[in-house]
Design a protein around this motif. Structure first.
Motif, mmCIF file in Angstrom:
data_model
loop_
_atom_site.group_PDB
_atom_site.id
_atom_site.type_symbol
_atom_site.label_atom_id
_atom_site.label_comp_id
_atom_site.label_asym_id
_atom_site.label_seq_id
_atom_site.Cartn_x
_atom_site.Cartn_y
_atom_site.Cartn_z
ATOM 1 N N TYR A 69 0.831 -1.205 0.000
ATOM 2 C CA TYR A 69 0.000 0.000 0.000
ATOM 3 C C TYR A 69 0.869 1.259 0.000
ATOM 4 C CZ TYR A 69 -4.023 2.961 1.200
ATOM 5 O OH TYR A 69 -5.003 3.915 1.201
ATOM 6 N N ASP A 70 1.310 1.643 -1.199
ATOM 7 C CA ASP A 70 2.157 2.829 -1.320
ATOM 8 C C ASP A 70 1.364 4.128 -1.277
ATOM 9 O OD1 ASP A 70 4.803 2.235 -1.127
ATOM 10 O OD2 ASP A 70 5.264 2.419 -3.248
ATOM 11 N N GLY A 71 0.054 4.010 -1.141
ATOM 12 C CA GLY A 71 -0.774 5.191 -0.931
ATOM 13 C C GLY A 71 -0.549 5.826 0.431
ATOM 14 N N LEU A 72 0.246 5.185 1.280
ATOM 15 C CA LEU A 72 0.556 5.755 2.593
ATOM 16 C C LEU A 72 1.922 6.449 2.618
ATOM 17 C CD1 LEU A 72 -0.932 3.136 5.078
ATOM 18 C CD2 LEU A 72 -1.900 5.286 4.248
ATOM 19 N N ASN A 73 2.456 6.756 1.454
ATOM 20 C CA ASN A 73 3.616 7.640 1.373
ATOM 21 C C ASN A 73 3.188 9.071 1.684
ATOM 22 O OD1 ASN A 73 6.262 6.433 0.597
ATOM 23 N ND2 ASN A 73 5.029 5.491 -1.025
ATOM 24 N N PRO A 74 4.129 9.977 1.941
ATOM 25 C CA PRO A 74 3.769 11.326 2.404
ATOM 26 C C PRO A 74 2.798 12.103 1.527
ATOM 27 C CG PRO A 74 6.087 10.944 2.789
ATOM 28 C CD PRO A 74 5.582 9.755 2.027
ATOM 29 N N THR A 75 2.932 12.040 0.199
ATOM 30 C CA THR A 75 1.966 12.741 -0.640
ATOM 31 C C THR A 75 0.899 11.796 -1.178
ATOM 32 O OG1 THR A 75 2.994 12.571 -2.855
ATOM 33 C CG2 THR A 75 3.849 14.278 -1.367
#
Length: 366
Positions: A69-75
């Protein structure tokens, strides 16, 4: 207290995990950075690898499905992985401004990291085809935005020409440092699981990410005894230049993040497909939305393009061998495109209700 801490240390008890330093610091031995590189970071990376019970059960046959789930990176997208590298190197090289073409996520990440690094971000976007959440981010991060009457591919053509003639750094995925940063997601998957998955399912737009993952897996192979995964790339049926091996002049899909008709990493992606014995397939917008809803019911809200990886997995259910370990990459956060969520859900939403206890109790069925 000192004695207690000594006892804890002796027993190997660590009550406070070491702070995650960002992906460049975490993996700098695998990245093209030196002591002279000014690291521009928002502590990106280290995103969760989530075991999906519902998808594992749906696929069956003792398969385990994990979601990166790379949607939880800063942007809110995987683009942060590449942008921390691209902006850090641009800063090292003395650039004062950066530019990109974007369907949304690249603009948000470029603007955030450029602003943090003291560089001016410029963005070209296709008029009417950038989700509001992404546009809002780029504006707030301080980008100067130029919206053109044309698609993403035309915007990319312009910024490539412009950056070749002027001292402004291009930070689309043709920038090699973007790929270097994005390969760290493959490192994290192996570090989390202890092995590489049998399949990696991933959405494809410009095809930089599938290229980066494959590079990461291959580099880790050099230091760890890994079986490389089969790389499964998925595009929307209305925007599938890699699947059909053509240029799509007018791509159309609800998944705006992968609405790209002429991917710049086409040849690299084809090489990944061949080397990994993988496959490129298309999924319909309807299949994307169905996968989008399945993920949401498990508490995971991703943007529509992300759900293409899951839609593709479901489409290939009967091809998966018993006991497989599969990772589906979720590239962006659902809050990037709130309009899609509002228009495509199965929730009950009652409006203009009289605010009395009796009335609300009746609606709830008590």
């Amino acid at each position: 207290m000192v004695l207690l801490n000594k006892i804890k240390n002796k027993l190997g008890i660590n009550y406070r995990k070491k702070r995650w330093p960002g992906l460049i610091e975490a993996y700098k031995q695998y990245l093209p950075v030196t002591k002279k590189t000014p690291i521009i970071s928002l502590n990106e990376g280290n995103t969760p690898l989530i075991l999906s019970d519902s998808l594992s059960n749906l696929i069956g046959n003792e398969t385990k499905v994990f979601l990166k789930y790379d949607g939880l990176n800063p942007t809110g997208s995987f683009k942060d992985r590449g942008m921390t590298m691209a902006i850090s190197k641009a800063k090292e090289e003395g650039r004062e401004a950066v530019i990109c073409a974007s369907t949304g996520n690249t603009s948000a990440a470029a603007a955030a990291y450029a602003s943090r690094g003291g560089l001016k971000p410029y963005v070209l976007i296709p008029e009417g085809f950038v989700a509001q959440g992404k546009l809002a981010q780029a504006l707030m991060y301080g980008a100067e935005i130029i919206s053109i009457n044309g698609n993403f591919d035309k915007a990319l053509e312009i910024v490539r020409d412009l950056s070749s003639e002027h001292p402004i750094e291009l930070v689309n995925s043709v920038n090699p440092y973007r790929i270097q940063g994005q390969k760290t997601a493959a490192f994290e998957i192996v570090d989390d699981l202890g092995y590489a998955p049998d399949w990696l399912c991933i959405p494809m737009g410009n095809a930089g990410n599938i290229t980066a993952y494959w590079l990461g897996f291959k580099e880790y192979l050099k230091i760890r005894n890994l079986k490389l995964p089969t790389m499964m790339g998925f595009q929307s049926e209305g925007s599938a230049p890699l699947v059909k091996n053509i240029i799509v002049k007018d791509p159309e899909t609800i998944a705006t993040a992968i609405r790209i008709g002429n991917p710049v990493n086409r040849e690299k992606a084809k090489k990944v497909k061949k080397e990994s014995k993988g496959d490129f397939q298309s999924v319909t917008d309807e299949e994307i939305i169905e996968a989008y809803k399945i993920l949401a019911k498990e508490g995971i809200f991703c943007e529509p393009a992300s759900a293409a990886s899951v839609a593709g997995l479901i489409k290939n259910k009967n091809r998966i061998q018993k006991g497989s370990r599969i990772v589906c990459v979720l590239t962006g956060n659902g809050l990037k495109d709130p309009d899609c969520a509002i228009k495509n859900n199965d929730a009950i939403f009652k409006k203009n209700i009289d605010p009395s206890l009796k009335n609300i109790t009746k609606i709830l069925g008590y």
